[in-house]
Design a protein around this motif. Sequence first.
Motif, short mmCIF file in Angstrom:
data_model
loop_
_atom_site.label_atom_id
_atom_site.label_comp_id
_atom_site.label_asym_id
_atom_site.label_seq_id
_atom_site.Cartn_x
_atom_site.Cartn_y
_atom_site.Cartn_z
N SER A 1 3.64 -0.04 -9.19
CA SER A 1 2.33 -0.08 -9.85
C SER A 1 1.65 -1.37 -9.46
O SER A 1 2.27 -2.44 -9.50
CB SER A 1 2.49 -0.03 -11.37
OG SER A 1 2.92 1.24 -11.77
N PRO A 2 0.39 -1.29 -9.08
CA PRO A 2 -0.31 -2.51 -8.67
C PRO A 2 -0.71 -3.38 -9.85
O PRO A 2 -0.95 -2.87 -10.95
CB PRO A 2 -1.56 -1.96 -7.96
CG PRO A 2 -1.81 -0.65 -8.63
CD PRO A 2 -0.45 -0.11 -8.97
N ASN A 3 -0.76 -4.68 -9.62
CA ASN A 3 -1.27 -5.59 -10.66
C ASN A 3 -2.79 -5.64 -10.55
O ASN A 3 -3.39 -5.06 -9.63
CB ASN A 3 -0.63 -6.97 -10.56
CG ASN A 3 -0.95 -7.69 -9.26
OD1 ASN A 3 -2.02 -7.51 -8.67
ND2 ASN A 3 -0.04 -8.53 -8.80
N ILE B 1 0.85 -1.20 0.00
CA ILE B 1 0.00 0.00 0.00
C ILE B 1 0.88 1.24 0.00
O ILE B 1 0.67 2.18 -0.79
CB ILE B 1 -0.93 0.02 1.24
CG1 ILE B 1 -1.85 -1.19 1.29
CG2 ILE B 1 -1.72 1.34 1.30
CD1 ILE B 1 -2.96 -1.22 0.28
N SER B 2 1.85 1.26 0.86
CA SER B 2 2.76 2.41 0.98
C SER B 2 3.49 2.68 -0.33
O SER B 2 3.58 3.83 -0.78
CB SER B 2 3.76 2.16 2.11
OG SER B 2 4.66 3.23 2.21
N ASP B 3 4.02 1.62 -0.94
CA ASP B 3 4.77 1.78 -2.19
C ASP B 3 3.88 2.26 -3.33
O ASP B 3 4.30 3.08 -4.15
CB ASP B 3 5.44 0.46 -2.59
CG ASP B 3 6.64 0.11 -1.70
OD1 ASP B 3 7.08 0.99 -0.93
OD2 ASP B 3 7.12 -1.02 -1.79
N ILE B 4 2.64 1.77 -3.39
CA ILE B 4 1.72 2.21 -4.43
C ILE B 4 1.39 3.68 -4.24
O ILE B 4 1.43 4.47 -5.19
CB ILE B 4 0.43 1.35 -4.44
CG1 ILE B 4 0.75 -0.08 -4.89
CG2 ILE B 4 -0.63 1.97 -5.35
CD1 ILE B 4 -0.38 -1.07 -4.66
N GLU B 5 1.04 4.07 -3.02
CA GLU B 5 0.68 5.46 -2.75
C GLU B 5 1.86 6.41 -2.98
O GLU B 5 1.65 7.55 -3.38
CB GLU B 5 0.15 5.61 -1.32
CG GLU B 5 -1.23 5.02 -1.14
CD GLU B 5 -1.81 5.24 0.24
OE1 GLU B 5 -1.13 5.85 1.11
OE2 GLU B 5 -2.96 4.81 0.47
#
Length: 103
Positions: free
Chosen positions: A43-45, A34-38
């Motif tokens: 990029s999320p799959n 979550i932290s890395d995406i925000e």
Amino acid sequence: MGIDYGTKFLELRKKNKLSQKDLANIAEIGQTTISDIEAGKKSPNAITIEKICSALNVTLTEFFAEERPQLEPELRRLVDTARKLSPEQIEYLQKLLESISKD
């Protein structure tokens, strides 16, 4: 330009008054994810997007829908009327509007 997943998820998470930890627990994914995406680091799959959207009570359709700015009522009326015109009438209207706006 692609979708900014991090910003959209952050806005939705805050709107739902959830911490990253809360969202991670509900979505059953790691808080680091979550932290890395925000933060825009990752990029999320498709599966992660679906899990996060589900945890945020947002359908995939709602999430991916483009936000369109609302037109003022006067312009909305004009557009609605123009949609009823034939291609030839639209061309005439376009020329009329261009000639009026050359002030």
